[in-house]
Design an enzyme around this catalytic site. Structure first.
Site, PDB file in Angstrom:
ATOM      1  N   PRO A 228     -28.644 -23.334 -31.417  1.00 36.58           N
ATOM      2  CA  PRO A 228     -28.505 -24.475 -31.869  1.00 36.58           C
ATOM      3  C   PRO A 228     -29.798 -25.485 -32.318  1.00 36.58           C
ATOM      4  O   PRO A 228     -30.778 -25.321 -31.859  1.00 36.58           O
ATOM      5  CB  PRO A 228     -28.374 -25.420 -30.546  1.00 36.58           C
ATOM      6  CG  PRO A 228     -27.827 -24.107 -29.561  1.00 36.58           C
ATOM      7  CD  PRO A 228     -28.702 -22.973 -30.014  1.00 36.58           C
ATOM      8  N   GLU A 229     -29.361 -26.028 -33.679  1.00 41.04           N
ATOM      9  CA  GLU A 229     -30.693 -26.549 -34.188  1.00 41.04           C
ATOM     10  C   GLU A 229     -29.932 -28.100 -34.466  1.00 41.04           C
ATOM     11  O   GLU A 229     -28.938 -28.304 -33.897  1.00 41.04           O
ATOM     12  CB  GLU A 229     -31.155 -25.867 -35.431  1.00 41.04           C
ATOM     13  CG  GLU A 229     -31.801 -24.816 -35.036  1.00 41.04           C
ATOM     14  CD  GLU A 229     -32.448 -24.224 -36.583  1.00 41.04           C
ATOM     15  OE1 GLU A 229     -32.822 -24.923 -37.056  1.00 41.04           O
ATOM     16  OE2 GLU A 229     -32.736 -22.992 -36.508  1.00 41.04           O
TER      17      GLU A 229
ATOM     18  N   HIS B  70     -21.283 -18.605 -16.311  1.00 42.21           N
ATOM     19  CA  HIS B  70     -22.679 -19.562 -16.568  1.00 42.21           C
ATOM     20  C   HIS B  70     -22.229 -21.004 -16.738  1.00 42.21           C
ATOM     21  O   HIS B  70     -23.241 -21.641 -17.498  1.00 42.21           O
ATOM     22  CB  HIS B  70     -23.591 -18.959 -17.618  1.00 42.21           C
ATOM     23  CG  HIS B  70     -23.907 -17.384 -17.400  1.00 42.21           C
ATOM     24  ND1 HIS B  70     -24.470 -16.965 -16.511  1.00 42.21           N
ATOM     25  CD2 HIS B  70     -23.480 -16.514 -18.355  1.00 42.21           C
ATOM     26  CE1 HIS B  70     -24.471 -15.617 -16.753  1.00 42.21           C
ATOM     27  NE2 HIS B  70     -23.808 -15.411 -17.903  1.00 42.21           N
TER      28      HIS B  70
ATOM     29  N   ARG C 137     -28.795 -18.231 -20.703  1.00 39.22           N
ATOM     30  CA  ARG C 137     -30.098 -18.095 -20.695  1.00 39.22           C
ATOM     31  C   ARG C 137     -30.766 -19.265 -20.030  1.00 39.22           C
ATOM     32  O   ARG C 137     -32.062 -19.011 -19.727  1.00 39.22           O
ATOM     33  CB  ARG C 137     -30.741 -17.864 -22.267  1.00 39.22           C
ATOM     34  CG  ARG C 137     -30.088 -16.331 -22.503  1.00 39.22           C
ATOM     35  CD  ARG C 137     -30.355 -16.307 -24.216  1.00 39.22           C
ATOM     36  NE  ARG C 137     -31.523 -15.949 -24.297  1.00 39.22           N
ATOM     37  CZ  ARG C 137     -31.994 -15.708 -25.839  1.00 39.22           C
ATOM     38  NH1 ARG C 137     -31.298 -15.642 -26.601  1.00 39.22           N
ATOM     39  NH2 ARG C 137     -33.136 -15.515 -25.795  1.00 39.22           N
TER      40      ARG C 137
ATOM     41  N   ARG D 256     -42.394 -16.531 -34.355  1.00 36.27           N
ATOM     42  CA  ARG D 256     -40.975 -16.401 -35.051  1.00 36.27           C
ATOM     43  C   ARG D 256     -41.044 -15.516 -36.161  1.00 36.27           C
ATOM     44  O   ARG D 256     -41.842 -15.248 -36.826  1.00 36.27           O
ATOM     45  CB  ARG D 256     -40.468 -17.996 -35.360  1.00 36.27           C
ATOM     46  CG  ARG D 256     -40.548 -19.012 -34.253  1.00 36.27           C
ATOM     47  CD  ARG D 256     -39.773 -18.856 -33.330  1.00 36.27           C
ATOM     48  NE  ARG D 256     -39.534 -19.743 -32.277  1.00 36.27           N
ATOM     49  CZ  ARG D 256     -40.312 -19.540 -30.933  1.00 36.27           C
ATOM     50  NH1 ARG D 256     -40.804 -18.361 -30.882  1.00 36.27           N
ATOM     51  NH2 ARG D 256     -40.287 -20.393 -30.032  1.00 36.27           N
TER      52      ARG D 256
ATOM     53  N   LYS E 105     -33.015 -32.385 -31.580  1.00 35.30           N
ATOM     54  CA  LYS E 105     -32.059 -31.430 -31.158  1.00 35.30           C
ATOM     55  C   LYS E 105     -31.678 -31.895 -29.791  1.00 35.30           C
ATOM     56  O   LYS E 105     -31.240 -30.983 -28.974  1.00 35.30           O
ATOM     57  CB  LYS E 105     -32.833 -30.080 -31.115  1.00 35.30           C
ATOM     58  CG  LYS E 105     -33.073 -29.255 -32.323  1.00 35.30           C
ATOM     59  CD  LYS E 105     -33.664 -27.967 -32.206  1.00 35.30           C
ATOM     60  CE  LYS E 105     -35.024 -27.996 -32.868  1.00 35.30           C
ATOM     61  NZ  LYS E 105     -35.558 -26.544 -32.838  1.00 35.30           N
TER      62      LYS E 105
END
Length: 288
Positions: free
Chosen positions: A2-3, A102, A121, A271, A64
DNA sequence: CACCACCCCTGGACGC
DNA sequence: TGCGTCCAGGGGTGGT
């Protein structure tokens, strides 16, 4: 992953909960939540912080992060991190075994529908504030200008005194809010700027090209529903299509869409970074 | 102060 | 088939 486009799409797909009332909240994992007082001191989490008995009046986004605002002012900020999702559930699906793995928080609405926060996560999470103003002053004040509307002058101001690589700056949410690894690489490619270029070395012309690329690429990605990499979907469970238009991201070694030479990868700001050494030279081509 | 490395976490890809 | 290893990265934090 997700951005900004994925968050904006999540926000839009959550709009059906506007004007609905949350009747109860199931906290299945309290450690994905935090709550703050007006002065910013942490509070023990309670269902009231997660908007139990609140009527949702608006959903807003900055960078975000999105936030649900209740009629009484209570505000819940949502960050998806790497793997977080918010999903709407129709009233027909109420069995616990229907819940995605989750699922950490489950909101029940008065009309028997529900929505949930799931995040394998757990890099994402929920932050509760007593008012929209406290969200803005305690949290969103730390964010830079929103990338979707970034103007060349704003970007120039952020870059002016920075000796960091431009890509590292683009990823820094306090400089510019909303760009992550995918759209940083895509924007730099579109603007033909080498990711290692020091931010303060960018020419006015490059800054304008970059700001324009960022806005255009993010807007286009929102149009196509966000990038579905791994399992991203919006709140309605719909996959995005933006990944089909990535020119450089995750295309290391493949031919550049412009010059057809192989794209190169390096590591920058922890990155993976993909770019075209030919189309994105470290220095801009000198003016004729 | 500005910047950077490390760390949190788990699912998926990959090699054997 | 199954197991081990590596990699993905947003954002906080502590170190340089």
């Amino acid at each position: 992953m997700p951005e900004l486009p994925e968050l904006e799409h999540t926000r839009l797909s959550l709009l059906p909960i506007r004007n609905k009332t949350i009747s109860s909240v199931s906290i299945r994992r309290a450690d994905v939540c935090e709550a703050f007082s007006d002065s910013g001191s942490p509070l023990p989490i309670s269902p009231a912080h997660l908007l139990q008995n609140a009527r949702i009046t608006s959903l807003i986004r900055r960078g975000k992060q999105i936030a649900l605002i209740a009629a009484d002012g209570r505000t819940l900020c949502i960050q998806l991190g790497m793997s977080g999702r918010v999903l709407l559930r129709p009233a027909t699906k109420t069995k616990p075994q229907d819940l995605p793995a989750h699922t950490h928080i489950l909101w029940h609405l008065a009309d028997n529908s529900s929505f949930l926060f799931t995040d394998p996560r757990r890099f994402g999470g929920l932050s509760a504030y007593p008012s929209q103003n406290s969200l803005l002053s305690l949290r969103w004040s730390k964010l830079g200008p929103d990338a979707l509307t970034i103007r060349p002058a704003d970007l120039a101001a952020a870059c002016a005194d920075s000796h960091r690589a431009i890509k590292a700056l683009l990823l820094d949410q306090s400089a510019l809010a909303g760009v992550g690894n995918i759209y940083a690489d895509e924007s730099l490619f579109a603007a033909r700027i080498h990711p290692h270029t020091l931010a303060h070395k960018l020419t006015p012309r490059q800054l304008e090209a970059l700001a324009n690329s960022i806005r255009t690429i993010l807007a286009r990605a929102i149009q196509s529903g966000g990038s579905t990499l791994r399992n991203y979907t919006n709140a309605a469970g719909t996959k995005g299509q933006a990944q089909l238009t990535h020119a450089v991201y995750a295309r290391s070694g493949q031919p550049c869409t412009i010059c057809h030479r192989p794209l190169k990868s390096s590591r920058l700001a922890q990155r993976s970074t993909t770019f075209c050494p030919h189309c994105q030279p470290l220095r801009p081509h000198p003016a004729p």
